[in-house]
Design an enzyme around this catalytic site. Structure first.
Site, mmCIF file in Angstrom:
data_model
loop_
_atom_site.group_PDB
_atom_site.id
_atom_site.type_symbol
_atom_site.label_atom_id
_atom_site.label_comp_id
_atom_site.label_asym_id
_atom_site.label_seq_id
_atom_site.Cartn_x
_atom_site.Cartn_y
_atom_site.Cartn_z
ATOM 1 N N HIS A 6 -17.992 -19.339 -55.421
ATOM 2 C CA HIS A 6 -18.868 -20.779 -55.151
ATOM 3 C C HIS A 6 -19.058 -21.409 -56.379
ATOM 4 C CE1 HIS A 6 -22.016 -22.402 -52.257
ATOM 5 N NE2 HIS A 6 -22.446 -22.776 -53.386
ATOM 6 N N ASP A 33 -16.655 -16.113 -52.526
ATOM 7 C CA ASP A 33 -18.015 -16.708 -52.307
ATOM 8 C C ASP A 33 -19.202 -15.622 -51.527
ATOM 9 O OD1 ASP A 33 -20.108 -18.111 -51.949
ATOM 10 O OD2 ASP A 33 -19.133 -19.955 -51.244
#
Length: 412
Positions: A201, A170
């Site tokens: 993400h 992420d």
């Protein structure tokens, strides 16, 4: 969906809407779901339905209402640009006030019983953390929360259980940020941090290209474990599984089997890929290919049973005489009249008080060898010996491994 919009009054006299869903039982603990930057869109409403199935009274507040009410965005193009603009103009402090008011509204709801928790994603993950720090919520869970490294000064005020799910790739919360978060929360009771290698993400969003189903399933089970432990409800999975098996193997009545399951369940017998997905396919399978295809002398010898927050893991030995075609276990093979025993493992997942899916595993080669369908000579196939050794661990090990003899007397 059984959801509907309800009105919540803000502390400064305004009103905003919250998508509200009820569990099948009609009442239960409360759960606030906190949106991503895309508003209370179809994905958030689907999550509300899913958590309602798990036994929760769910509210999903429209936290963008001060900027624009009823935001419902997709994930690409102009919608993404608008979502980022809303995020840039978003007032987090006012949002926490609105979450506190949502908690109050949820606690006042006639169907809500007991404690209240929160689960949030992305922006909502950050808000879940801040709700744990600033409100009287009973537990909080955040998925790929953004910006936590900037609010770690509030970690000391967290008094409730907190769980955070971090995808390792992420860019919005990189390894350095995760390390700072871990250090700030180290030693705090009730805090659980999980990292998912190779995930990005939005890994838990089925509507996004970053979706990683195995990681999402693991995170969901961990989330439910905390919710069950802190909020409840607690279901008797042992009794529910026993009832399901009773109708499968004793009454052999698919009309009694199906009500033990969710509206759209699935079953997968892994070695043969038999079963079904959805009510109609699965009922057809049970009616014509399972409950009446099990031999009359079918017997299950229980070995162990582990009961978790959302599933049962059942270890047993399946025993029977191959006196008919067993569609689900030995599809297409005519009866041989031979008796066999095979260890099996069943992983049964529940949604609330209903079975959601079953994954059943066994060693097909051992079954085929016992009924004479294959010659195990020279092959690492144990046959009935695998079942016997499961019952008696003192029976010899490594009998299928010729190299075992070569290590005799060697140091270790």
């Amino acid at each position: 969906m059984n959801g509907q919009w309800t009105q919540v009054t803000s502390r400064d006299g305004g009103t905003f809407r919250a998508w509200t869903t009820l569990p099948p039982e009609g009442s239960g603990p409360g759960l606030v779901l906190l949106q991503e930057i895309f508003g209370v869109n179809a994905s958030m409403r689907a999550l509300a339905e899913r958590y309602a199935e798990e036994g929760y009274v769910v509210m999903v507040p429209d936290l963008f209402w001060r900027l624009e009410p009823d935001v419902d965005l997709g994930y690409e193009g102009a919608d993404m640009a608008k979502a980022l603009d809303l995020y840039d103009r978003f007032d987090v402090d006012l949002a926490i006030d609105d979450i506190a008011q949502t908690l109050a509204a949820l606690r006042a709801h006639p169907s809500q019983r007991g404690k209240v928790g929160a689960v949030g994603w992305c922006l909502g993950g950050r808000l879940a953390y801040l709700a744990a720090a600033r409100t009287d919520i009973d537990c909080a869970i955040g998925y790929y929360a953004v910006g936590l490294e900037n609010v770690l000064n509030e970690a000391d005020t967290i008094r409730c259980p907190l769980m955070l799910h971090f995808p390792a790739e992420d860019k919005w919360c990189d390894a350095a940020a995760r390390e700072r978060i871990a250090q700030a929360l180290a030693g705090k009771p009730g805090v659980e941090l999980y990292t998912y290698p190779g995930c990005d993400h939005a890994f838990a969003s089925a509507a996004r290209p970053q979706y990683d189903k195995p990681a999402a399933m693991m995170a969901y089970s961990r989330t439910l474990a905390m919710l069950r432990r802190v909020l409840g409800p607690i279901y008797d999975f042992n009794a529910l599984w026993e009832e399901h098996c009773y109708h499968e193997f004793v009454t052999r009545n698919p009309h009694d089997v199906m009500p033990t399951m969710v509206a759209q369940p699935y079953v997968n017998h892994i070695p043969t890929m038999t079963g079904g997905v959805g009510h109609d396919e699965l009922k057809r399978f049970y009616t014509h290919h399972f409950v009446h295809s099990n031999p009359a002398d079918t017997r299950l010898i229980p070995i162990s049973r582990t009961i978790g927050s959302d599933r049962v893991v059942d270890e047993f030995i399946f025993c029977c005489t191959h006196d008919r075609e067993i569609d689900w276990l030995l599809p297409g093979l005519a009866p041989t009249g031979k008796y066999f025993e095979v260890p099996m493992l069943a992983v049964i997942c529940f949604r609330g008080a209903k079975l959601y899916n079953e994954h059943i595993y066994w060693d097909q080669a051992s079954v085929l060898a016992q009924i004479g369908a294959i010659d195990p000579t020279g092959l690492p196939i144990a046959g009935i010996a695998s079942a016997k050794k499961l019952l008696d661990e003192t029976l010899p090990s490594n009998t299928l491994m010729p190299a075992w003899q070569t290590s005799e007397g060697k140091p270790f």
